[in-house]
Design a protein around this motif. Structure first.
Motif, short mmCIF file in Angstrom:
data_model
loop_
_atom_site.label_atom_id
_atom_site.label_comp_id
_atom_site.label_asym_id
_atom_site.label_seq_id
_atom_site.Cartn_x
_atom_site.Cartn_y
_atom_site.Cartn_z
N ASP A 75 28.72 -0.49 -3.15
CA ASP A 75 27.57 -0.95 -2.37
C ASP A 75 26.30 -0.30 -2.91
OD1 ASP A 75 29.12 -2.50 -0.75
OD2 ASP A 75 29.31 -1.02 0.83
N ASN A 77 23.20 1.64 -3.73
CA ASN A 77 22.71 2.96 -3.33
C ASN A 77 21.30 3.10 -3.87
OD1 ASN A 77 22.11 5.72 -3.07
ND2 ASN A 77 24.25 6.31 -3.26
N GLY A 135 24.70 -0.46 8.87
CA GLY A 135 23.84 -0.02 7.78
C GLY A 135 22.42 -0.51 7.91
N LYS A 170 21.52 -5.38 3.97
CA LYS A 170 21.86 -4.05 4.47
C LYS A 170 20.68 -3.12 4.22
CE LYS A 170 25.74 -0.81 4.34
NZ LYS A 170 27.02 -0.49 3.69
N ALA A 171 20.45 -2.20 5.17
CA ALA A 171 19.34 -1.23 5.13
C ALA A 171 18.02 -1.85 5.56
CB ALA A 171 19.21 -0.58 3.76
#
Length: 203
Positions: A75, A77, A135, A170-171
């Motif tokens: 995933d 980073n 996330g 995500k994020a």
């Protein structure tokens, strides 16, 4: 028994074979030990491959006569450039033999998508762990008149209203519109005043 008879006896041959067997075993152990001690001095220290591209990894390991195997992507980073090494095995500093394979995992190009959960009319206390577990991040919190205090009324991402089931990266930051818990009191008070006015006798 004379020496001549003893040298031709079965007992002598058995002992001779046993002695030869012991010698062979000792020679084998000695050769293994010599091989180990010789190779031990030729051990290679595994370099740190993190944040290197696959091409850079290949060039670096070729210089050390080591090989690499790309296992998978992980995933995304944000602390690592895309398509660079995030994990490796063995770890940096480990001692390995010539030709050893180093296993690596590289960073994805971007965050994956997650499904927005149904948080409408859930409390902020319920909504926050649900978003964090996926996330996602909690963005701005704004309030508007609504009976339920801290009740989620709307969700927004990048300035756009989103609904349960939508896909976001995500994020992503999820902005929440929440109830302020005041409208119920204000309406009740206004209704009471109105009702009292309506029931007062005319002079």
């Amino acid at each position: 028994m004379t020496l001549g008879k003893y040298l031709t006896s079965k007992s002598f041959f058995k002992q001779l074979l046993l002695a030869l067997g012991i010698v062979v075993v000792l020679v084998f152990i000695l050769l293994q030990w010599l091989s180990y001690t010789t190779d031990h001095g030729n051990e290679i220290t595994v370099p740190d491959l993190k944040k290197l591209t696959e091409q850079q990894v290949e060039e670096k390991l070729d210089e050390l006569n080591l090989e690499y195997v790309l296992l998978d992507t992980v995933d995304f980073n944000k602390d690592f450039p895309k398509y660079t090494v995030v994990q490796q095995d063995p770890l940096p500093g480990a001692k390995v033999k010539d030709g050893r394979k180093i296993y690596i995992k590289v960073n994805s190009a971007d965050f994956g998508l997650v499904t927005v959960p149904d948080l409408i009319e859930k409390t902020l206390r319920q909504a926050e762990p649900s978003l964090l577990a996926l996330g996602l991040e909690i963005g701005k919190k704004t309030y508007k008149p609504y009976l339920g205090k801290d009740m989620v009324l709307e969700m927004h991402s990048n300035g756009k209203k989103i609904k349960p089931g939508d896909k976001v990266k995500k994020a992503s930051k999820i902005d929440l519109v929440l109830g302020d818990g005041k409208v119920g009191f204000e309406e009740s008070e206004a209704d009471t005043i109105k009702n009292n006015t309506d029931t007062e006798p005319a002079e």
